[in-house]
Design an enzyme around this catalytic site. Structure first.
Site, PDB file in Angstrom:
ATOM      1  N   SER A 118       0.817  -1.207   0.000  1.00  0.00           N
ATOM      2  CA  SER A 118       0.000   0.000   0.000  1.00  0.00           C
ATOM      3  C   SER A 118       0.859   1.268   0.000  1.00  0.00           C
ATOM      4  CB  SER A 118      -0.955  -0.037   1.192  1.00  0.00           C
ATOM      5  OG  SER A 118      -1.891   0.995   1.144  1.00  0.00           O
ATOM      6  N   ASP A 253      -2.595   6.369  -3.217  1.00  0.00           N
ATOM      7  CA  ASP A 253      -1.405   5.713  -2.676  1.00  0.00           C
ATOM      8  C   ASP A 253      -1.024   4.567  -3.611  1.00  0.00           C
ATOM      9  OD1 ASP A 253      -3.611   4.174  -2.049  1.00  0.00           O
ATOM     10  OD2 ASP A 253      -2.823   3.493  -0.126  1.00  0.00           O
TER      11      ASP A 253
END
Length: 461
Positions: A118, A253
């Site tokens: 992530s 992200d």
């Protein structure tokens, strides 16, 4: 209704047990040392066995990854482990995490797997499993997988099949377009792709909706994901919005499960403001089931006040979109999210989806004829200071009475005009200290004092 002020005490025990391989968002670590090919192989093998115990006689895994260099060999090791135990693998290649969650259900796979860390730096990576319903596996199933890692297992008599998925991306894209409140014709948007999984898809999506798109950090090279860009650095897209005179900016992200926004003046719009605007709009048109929205203990005090004024009830959970989703399923809520930009639109998604959030928020502004700044003004954001304090073991926080005494002093000093939250991270060796107050000076002072106590009580040797 969640209380709008006061200190919140959250220890590590409810987030991720010390020593447990699975954290709040799958297995993460430095690729090659903590997250190795052998571990990826073992996770794949164990996952087949566990799903077999629960009725999937020949489970199929849809596997996607982000743009990290290590994702390639982790994907190979994971697929080999799955196939060695008799499971089938469909390789989706580079795709956002929410795309894999959506496609797991759409393609009727037994499980989805995302190889991604992530928002973490490029040297990290992770492995996260989804159920056939596109939801993160329960703690109980993760524990079953973990318990099998050290046990020997005979190879399957017939190895599983390996194939590639060539239609999933367009199917996901069509789903996102259909979720829009309308076109973005005439809106100019800068999108920061974080050199991650959305680098090709996010600009294409916004252009398909009619926006004029300026894509930045959309050239992943395996080593530049999240580096000085993306949702962790919204000031970067803010500067570009101002330079280009664009109407709005979006920052994703690395795996595109979150989105932060920027208005035309370069002001950052966080997940609390997005959630507030969407909750109020849905409530006004009778689409907010139960008049309820789910957030976490990190939500800004201004969010709670805005919801109270709009007549919307709030339930707060511990940090992590998996816990937000669990509460949404329990309560029947259709909207929930986090300040960090994870927003779950339950009727369209089973996890936080940054691309879907961009579509819903920007198209809401367009439909109303409002700017992003006007839309976000539905809540006043109290000054908030968040400090991450490296510690030897986050599990020690619960018993650190010196820390909790300092929290009590800060709470007394702030009264009803502020809030304190100290919690152990579920994914990193950190204690997170958050303070909200009427002024930035007060918030900073209390946060610095608390961080000093945490550091002296739990800091690295």
């Amino acid at each position: 209704m969640c209380a709008a002020s006061g200190a919140v005490r959250v220890g590590s025990g409810s987030l991720a047990a010390v020593g447990r391989l699975f954290g709040t968002d799958g297995v993460r670590g430095v690729a090659g040392t903590e997250l190795t090919g052998d571990l990826a192989f073992a996770l794949g093998r164990a996952a087949v066995v566990v799903l077999g115990r629960h009725g999937a006689t020949r489970p199929t895994f849809l596997v996607g990854r982000d743009t990290r260099r290590s994702g390639v060999w982790l994907e190979e090791a994971l697929a080999d482990g799955i196939r060695s135990a008799g499971g089938d693998v469909i390789l989706a290649g580079v795709e956002p995490t929410p795309a894999i969650a959506f496609l797991t259900t759409a393609l009727e796979a037994s499980s989805g797997v995302v190889i991604s860390a992530s928002h973490n730096p490029p040297e990290d990576n992770g492995i996260k499993f989804f159920s056939r319903d596109g939801m993160k596996l329960s703690d109980e199933l993760e524990d079953e997988i973990e318990a099998l890692l050290a046990e020997p297992s005979a190879p399957a008599t017939e190895p599983g099949r390996l194939s590639e998925n060539g239609v999933g991306r367009e199917r996901y894209l069509e789903h996102l377009v259909a979720s829009s409140d309308g076109s973005l014709d005439g809106m100019s948007v800068v999108v920061d792709c974080a050199n991650g999984a959305a680098s090709e898809l996010a600009p294409r999506l916004l252009r398909r909706l009619g926006a004029v798109v300026y894509a930045i950090f959309d050239r992943p090279d395996g080593d530049n994901i999240n580096v000085g860009c993306g949702a962790l650095h919204p000031e970067v897209v803010a500067a570009e919005v101002v330079r280009l005179g664009a109407d709005a900016g979006v920052a994703h992200d690395g795996d595109a499960d979150r989105a932060l926004f920027v208005d035309a003046r370069g002001n950052v719009v966080d997940g609390d403001q997005v959630l507030a605007a969407c909750a109020i709009a849905m409530h006004e048109r009778g689409a907010l089931v139960g008049g309820l929205v789910v957030t976490t203990v990190m939500a800004n005090l201004g969010f709670h006040r805005a919801m109270r004024e709009a007549g919307v009830d709030v339930v707060a959970t511990q940090v992590g979109d998996r816990y937000v989703l669990e509460e949404m399923l329990r309560s029947g809520a259709v909207l929930g999210g986090e300040q960090s930009g994870h927003v779950i639109f339950r009727e369209q998604a089973t996890t936080g989806d940054g691309l879907l959030t961009a579509v819903r928020f920007l198209s809401l502004a367009a439909r109303r004829g409002e700017s992003v700044e006007e839309l976000a003004s539905c809540m006043r954001r109290f000054p908030q200071v968040l400090l991450n304090v490296p510690v030897t073991d986050p599990g020690w926080l619960e018993g650190a009475e010196a820390v909790w005494e300092a929290v009590r002093r800060a709470e007394e000093g702030l009264g009803d005009a502020g809030r304190v939250l100290v919690r152990a991270s579920g994914t990193e060796p950190l204690v997170r200290v958050m303070v909200e107050a009427e002024t930035l000076e007060d918030a900073t002072r209390h946060a610095d004092e608390l961080s000093g106590v945490v550091r002296s009580s739990l800091g690295r040797p």
